[in-house]
Design an enzyme around this catalytic site. Structure first.
Site, PDB file in Angstrom:
ATOM      1  N   SER A  51       0.827  -1.208   0.000  1.00 47.80           N
ATOM      2  CA  SER A  51       0.000   0.000   0.000  1.00 47.80           C
ATOM      3  C   SER A  51       0.858   1.253   0.000  1.00 47.80           C
ATOM      4  CB  SER A  51      -0.878   0.004   1.248  1.00 47.80           C
ATOM      5  OG  SER A  51      -1.454   1.276   1.431  1.00 47.80           O
ATOM      6  N   TYR A  80      -2.475  -0.430   9.973  1.00 44.64           N
ATOM      7  CA  TYR A  80      -2.661  -0.943   8.614  1.00 44.64           C
ATOM      8  C   TYR A  80      -1.351  -0.835   7.831  1.00 44.64           C
ATOM      9  CZ  TYR A  80      -3.982  -0.964   3.677  1.00 44.64           C
ATOM     10  OH  TYR A  80      -4.038  -1.219   2.327  1.00 44.64           O
TER      11      TYR A  80
HETATM   12  N1  LIG Z   1      -8.220   0.088  -2.987  1.00 42.38           N
HETATM   13  C1  LIG Z   1      -7.141   0.808  -2.681  1.00 42.38           C
HETATM   14  O1  LIG Z   1      -7.089   2.027  -2.913  1.00 42.38           O
HETATM   15  C2  LIG Z   1      -5.933   0.147  -2.070  1.00 42.38           C
HETATM   16  C3  LIG Z   1      -4.817   0.967  -1.801  1.00 42.38           C
HETATM   17  C4  LIG Z   1      -3.692   0.368  -1.247  1.00 42.38           C
HETATM   18  C5  LIG Z   1      -3.655  -0.982  -1.009  1.00 42.38           C
HETATM   19  N2  LIG Z   1      -4.759  -1.746  -1.265  1.00 42.38           N
HETATM   20  C6  LIG Z   1      -4.676  -3.178  -0.986  1.00 42.38           C
HETATM   21  O2  LIG Z   1      -5.095  -3.877  -2.154  1.00 42.38           O
HETATM   22  C7  LIG Z   1      -5.762  -5.064  -1.799  1.00 42.38           C
HETATM   23  C8  LIG Z   1      -7.145  -5.096  -2.400  1.00 42.38           C
HETATM   24  O3  LIG Z   1      -7.874  -3.982  -1.925  1.00 42.38           O
HETATM   25  P1  LIG Z   1      -9.390  -3.714  -2.284  1.00 42.38           P
HETATM   26  O4  LIG Z   1      -9.542  -2.253  -2.455  1.00 42.38           O
HETATM   27  O5  LIG Z   1      -9.812  -4.632  -3.366  1.00 42.38           O
HETATM   28  O6  LIG Z   1     -10.067  -4.101  -0.888  1.00 42.38           O
HETATM   29  P2  LIG Z   1     -11.392  -4.962  -0.595  1.00 42.38           P
HETATM   30  O7  LIG Z   1     -11.652  -4.826   0.870  1.00 42.38           O
HETATM   31  O8  LIG Z   1     -12.476  -4.579  -1.542  1.00 42.38           O
HETATM   32  O9  LIG Z   1     -10.931  -6.439  -0.931  1.00 42.38           O
HETATM   33  C9  LIG Z   1     -10.238  -7.265  -0.022  1.00 42.38           C
HETATM   34  C10 LIG Z   1     -10.987  -8.573   0.069  1.00 42.38           C
HETATM   35  O10 LIG Z   1     -10.257  -9.443   0.938  1.00 42.38           O
HETATM   36  C11 LIG Z   1     -11.185 -10.229   1.652  1.00 42.38           C
HETATM   37  N3  LIG Z   1     -10.542 -10.697   2.887  1.00 42.38           N
HETATM   38  C12 LIG Z   1     -10.123  -9.965   3.955  1.00 42.38           C
HETATM   39  N4  LIG Z   1      -9.611 -10.765   4.904  1.00 42.38           N
HETATM   40  C13 LIG Z   1      -9.720 -12.037   4.429  1.00 42.38           C
HETATM   41  C14 LIG Z   1      -9.369 -13.316   4.950  1.00 42.38           C
HETATM   42  N5  LIG Z   1      -8.830 -13.442   6.169  1.00 42.38           N
HETATM   43  N6  LIG Z   1      -9.607 -14.420   4.203  1.00 42.38           N
HETATM   44  C15 LIG Z   1     -10.165 -14.302   2.960  1.00 42.38           C
HETATM   45  N7  LIG Z   1     -10.526 -13.105   2.408  1.00 42.38           N
HETATM   46  C16 LIG Z   1     -10.293 -11.995   3.139  1.00 42.38           C
HETATM   47  C17 LIG Z   1     -12.354  -9.294   1.930  1.00 42.38           C
HETATM   48  O11 LIG Z   1     -13.563 -10.001   2.159  1.00 42.38           O
HETATM   49  C18 LIG Z   1     -12.392  -8.443   0.657  1.00 42.38           C
HETATM   50  O12 LIG Z   1     -13.362  -8.922  -0.267  1.00 42.38           O
HETATM   51  C19 LIG Z   1      -5.743  -5.106  -0.272  1.00 42.38           C
HETATM   52  O13 LIG Z   1      -4.634  -5.852   0.132  1.00 42.38           O
HETATM   53  C20 LIG Z   1      -5.573  -3.662   0.114  1.00 42.38           C
HETATM   54  O14 LIG Z   1      -4.994  -3.533   1.393  1.00 42.38           O
HETATM   55  C21 LIG Z   1      -5.888  -1.203  -1.802  1.00 42.38           C
END
Ligand SMILES: NC(=O)c1ccc[n+]([C@@H]2O[C@H](COP(=O)([O-])OP(=O)(O)OC[C@H]3O[C@@H](n4cnc5c(N)ncnc54)[C@H](O)[C@@H]3O)[C@@H](O)[C@H]2O)c1
Length: 332
Positions: free
Chosen positions: A129, A154
């Site tokens: 991130s 986080y």
């Molecule tokens: N969207 C952003 O702007 C952003 C920015 C930086 C980093 N990220 C990272 O990118 C990745 C995807 O983000 P996103 O925006 O799609 O988030 P999101 O919350 O929509 O997707 C993450 C998914 O992981 C699943 N999850 C969480 N814990 C779990 C577990 N223990 N077992 C199985 N499934 C689990 C959740 O149910 C969710 O559907 C994440 O790692 C997030 O930290 C996202």
């Protein structure tokens, strides 16, 4: 190619799974479908990818923080690559429920690395991130910068994932790529993020909360550009050749920023949402929130030079595309 995608019901995971199926790959998606935000949206994403995937997308519900459950869910399935996007996301919620971050982002990350290790040393792309840069004031943020001062749990779990990955690349020579995403947005986005919250409130005629009195800048990255970056990394795992990789490792472990390479003032994004909603926002200015940072701005030279990444969607194009999807999805 057969790819295991974690977090496949999430925003980025579902978009990636759809793209991989469209180019002919087979995807096994796993997700716990937890209720951090509405489960119905996660289920709708899965249905949408199943329909678009023409039989190439398969979904199983599993909690990857539980190693036994994860192994049982995967059985003796074989993969060519793993894309580990599942995590407990969100900066603010990490002040409320720190244990969710330790379980999903630390235990879960190790569990996926163990899958990669014990199923043939599979290449794995994983989500880090932009929050690892904390309050760094050297802009834009580059993968060579020091990232030892996170300002939220986080961010600390994401940085820890990078460090843990470095040991797996060293000890087991697994090709690993960590991606520092910068504020992803677009259709099928996340209800806990500003763009969704603002659009929802503006359409409803409710005031929007703007922190740090509007002095906030973000590098907003449209989902298609995020997916382009992830796919380029799947197709080009780092080589085990002792040469230095992006981020400084001499193991098969690269770190990249995936951003739009522009830092946009939040108030400009609000204007674009207002235009797309054809309504004015009522703005409630509030102080900075703990754990948050004022500015993000991605230096994308490393991924551009190594893999030809070139973000192509500006906020002027992307914000209306998000709002159009949002209105359509909610029939508003
Ligand atoms: N969207 C952003 O702007 C952003 C920015 C930086 C980093 N990220 C990272 O990118 C990745 C995807 O983000 P996103 O925006 O799609 O988030 P999101 O919350 O929509 O997707 C993450 C998914 O992981 C699943 N999850 C969480 N814990 C779990 C577990 N223990 N077992 C199985 N499934 C689990 C959740 O149910 C969710 O559907 C994440 O790692 C997030 O930290 C996202």
């Amino acid at each position: 190619m057969r790819v295991l995608v974690t977090g496949a019901a999430g925003f980025i995971g579902a978009a990636l799974a759809r793209r991989l199926c469209a180019r002919g790959d087979e995807v096994l998606g796993i997700d716990s479908l937890n209720d951090y935000y509405q489960v119905s949206l996660k289920e709708d994403r899965v249905r949408n990818v199943e329909q678009a995937g023409e039989g190439r997308f398969h979904f199983r519900q599993a909690d990857f923080a539980d190693a036994t459950a994860l192994n049982e869910t995967l059985g003796d399935e074989a993969f060519d690559a793993i894309v580990h996007l599942g995590a407990q996301a969100g900066v603010r919620y990490s002040l409320e429920n720190p244990r969710a971050y330790v379980a999903s982002n630390l235990m879960g990350h190790v569990n996926l690395l163990e899958i990669a290790r014990h199923r043939g040393g599979l290449p794995m792309v994983y989500a880090s991130s932009s929050s690892v840069y904390g309050g760094n004031d050297k802009l834009p943020f580059a993968v060579e910068d020091r990232v030892d001062h996170p300002v939220s749990l986080y961010a600390a779990t994401k940085r820890a994932d990078e460090l843990i990955s470095e040991t797996y690349a060293h000890l087991y020579r697994i090709p690993l790529t960590g991606l520092r995403f910068f504020t992803a947005y677009g259709p099928w986005g996340r209800p806990d993020m500003a763009m969704w919250l603002f659009t929802d409130a503006i359409l409803d005629g409710r005031p929007i909360k703007v922190f740090n009195n509007g002095e906030m800048w973000r590098d907003f990255t449209f989902i298609d550009d995020i997916v382009n970056g992830v796919v380029a990394c799947i197709d080009n795992p780092p080589k085990d050749d002792d040469a230095p990789k992006a981020g400084g490792s001499v193991k098969p472990h690269a770190l990249y920023n995936i951003g739009n390479n522009r830092s946009e003032k939040l108030t400009r994004v609000i204007e674009l949402i207002e235009q797309a909603c054809e309504r004015e926002a009522e703005i409630e200015m509030l102080p900075m929130q703990p754990g948050d940072v004022e500015k993000t701005y991605a230096d994308v030279d490393a991924i551009r030079d190594d893999l030809g990444y070139a973000p192509s969607v500006s906020i002027d194009e992307g914000v209306p595309r998000f709002v159009e999807w949002f209105r359509d999805y909610h029939a508003r």
